[in-house]
Design a protein around this motif. Structure first.
Motif, PDB file in Angstrom:
ATOM      1  N   LYS A 186      26.262  49.375  25.563  1.00 18.72           N
ATOM      2  CA  LYS A 186      27.274  48.317  25.435  1.00 18.72           C
ATOM      3  C   LYS A 186      27.158  47.312  26.578  1.00 18.72           C
ATOM      4  N   LEU A 187      26.943  47.825  27.783  1.00 19.72           N
ATOM      5  CA  LEU A 187      26.822  46.963  28.962  1.00 19.72           C
ATOM      6  C   LEU A 187      25.646  46.001  28.803  1.00 19.72           C
ATOM      7  N   LYS A 188      24.545  46.519  28.293  1.00 22.18           N
ATOM      8  CA  LYS A 188      23.354  45.682  28.076  1.00 22.18           C
ATOM      9  C   LYS A 188      23.665  44.566  27.076  1.00 22.18           C
ATOM     10  N   LYS A 189      24.375  44.907  25.992  1.00 23.65           N
ATOM     11  CA  LYS A 189      24.739  43.901  24.983  1.00 23.65           C
ATOM     12  C   LYS A 189      25.681  42.851  25.568  1.00 23.65           C
ATOM     13  N   GLN A 198      26.483  37.364  27.576  1.00 23.99           N
ATOM     14  CA  GLN A 198      26.943  36.458  28.627  1.00 23.99           C
ATOM     15  C   GLN A 198      25.812  35.542  29.107  1.00 23.99           C
ATOM     16  N   ALA A 199      24.579  36.025  29.040  1.00 18.56           N
ATOM     17  CA  ALA A 199      23.431  35.231  29.503  1.00 18.56           C
ATOM     18  C   ALA A 199      23.061  34.151  28.496  1.00 18.56           C
ATOM     19  N   GLU A 200      23.352  34.371  27.206  1.00 10.23           N
ATOM     20  CA  GLU A 200      22.973  33.421  26.151  1.00 10.23           C
ATOM     21  C   GLU A 200      23.540  32.013  26.349  1.00 10.23           C
ATOM     22  N   SER A 240      29.250  40.647  40.755  1.00  9.60           N
ATOM     23  CA  SER A 240      30.401  40.120  40.010  1.00  9.60           C
ATOM     24  C   SER A 240      30.137  40.159  38.513  1.00  9.60           C
ATOM     25  N   GLU A 241      28.903  39.791  38.118  1.00 11.96           N
ATOM     26  CA  GLU A 241      28.549  39.807  36.690  1.00 11.96           C
ATOM     27  C   GLU A 241      28.628  41.226  36.139  1.00 11.96           C
ATOM     28  N   ILE A 242      28.076  42.179  36.893  1.00 12.88           N
ATOM     29  CA  ILE A 242      28.089  43.574  36.428  1.00 12.88           C
ATOM     30  C   ILE A 242      29.532  44.083  36.361  1.00 12.88           C
ATOM     31  N   ALA A 243      30.318  43.783  37.416  1.00 13.40           N
ATOM     32  CA  ALA A 243      31.718  44.234  37.438  1.00 13.40           C
ATOM     33  C   ALA A 243      32.494  43.639  36.267  1.00 13.40           C
ATOM     34  N   ALA A 244      32.279  42.347  35.998  1.00 17.19           N
ATOM     35  CA  ALA A 244      32.966  41.690  34.872  1.00 17.19           C
ATOM     36  C   ALA A 244      32.531  42.304  33.551  1.00 17.19           C
ATOM     37  N   GLU A 259      34.079  45.708  32.782  1.00 18.15           N
ATOM     38  CA  GLU A 259      35.475  45.663  32.325  1.00 18.15           C
ATOM     39  C   GLU A 259      35.591  45.617  30.805  1.00 18.15           C
ATOM     40  N   ALA A 260      34.487  45.255  30.135  1.00 14.56           N
ATOM     41  CA  ALA A 260      34.499  45.214  28.678  1.00 14.56           C
ATOM     42  C   ALA A 260      34.376  46.619  28.073  1.00 14.56           C
ATOM     43  N   LEU A 261      34.046  47.599  28.912  1.00 14.79           N
ATOM     44  CA  LEU A 261      33.839  48.974  28.424  1.00 14.79           C
ATOM     45  C   LEU A 261      35.135  49.776  28.512  1.00 14.79           C
TER      46      LEU A 261
END
Length: 196
Positions: free
Chosen positions: A171-174, A179-181, A120-124, A127-129
């Motif tokens: 971008k995905l890594k950023k 989101q983890a911060e 879910s985290e990866i899919a969400a 979506e930012a890309l």
């Protein structure tokens, strides 16, 4: 294992067993891909079925295919895009619905929960890309396609696919780090307040 090329040659000659072998090889991955694209497993099943019908028609008219996997994914993606543009899609109101993942009976409940949260985290985050980067990353890592196959499917030069893949991954890594911060900050805060 018999190559895709040989299977399509045999299919073009009317070999039913070759068709069944090819369906067995690609039905699951195509269904997974279409389900992810459409968010509706039944509609995805229809699209996959139509993809195989189009393959049969193509083979009857033109003979064997050299890059069957890329061809199948390209046709399926085009069918999904056509569906998104259709009035049927708008009237069914499927936009935004999510299809629940099928559970693996062998995995423990905790492991399943963690896998679903990570997915879910990866899919969400995906979506930012931009759409093209989402597609390329999804095809590369969730559908195990080679960059050349992605290039053929999306009708993009290989160098463009590589550029989109690497910039999308950065971008995905950023996005995932950002989101983890907040969760790390809340952990530190809750620890600090419990010490007092």
């Amino acid at each position: 294992m018999i190559s895709d090329g040989i299977l399509t040659e045999r299919m073009a000659a009317g070999d039913q067993e070759a068709f069944e072998m090819l369906v067995t090889r690609y039905h699951g991955p195509l269904l997974s891909y279409a389900s992810g694209q459409l968010g509706d497993r039944q509609k995805a099943q229809d699209m996959v079925q139509e993809t195989f019908l189009r393959l049969i028609r193509h083979l009857r008219r033109h003979g064997a295919l050299e890059h069957v996997k890329a061809w199948l994914y390209r046709v399926l993606l085009n069918l999904c895009r056509d569906y998104w543009k259709s009035s049927a899609y708008r009237s069914e109101g499927l936009a935004g619905e999510e299809f629940p993942e099928t559970a693996d009976d062998a995995a423990g409940a905790q492991e399943q929960l963690e896998q679903q949260e990570t997915s879910s985290e990866i899919a969400a985050s995906l979506e930012a890309l931009p759409d093209v980067q989402q597609h390329i990353i999804s095809l590369r890592f969730f559908h195990d396609m080679k960059l050349q196959e992605i290039s053929e499917q999306l009708d993009l030069p290989l160098s463009t696919v590589k550029t989109h893949l690497y910039s999308g991954l950065r971008k995905l890594k950023k996005v995932m780090a950002a989101q983890a911060e907040p969760s790390r900050e809340s952990e530190v805060y809750s620890y600090g307040s419990s010490v007092r």
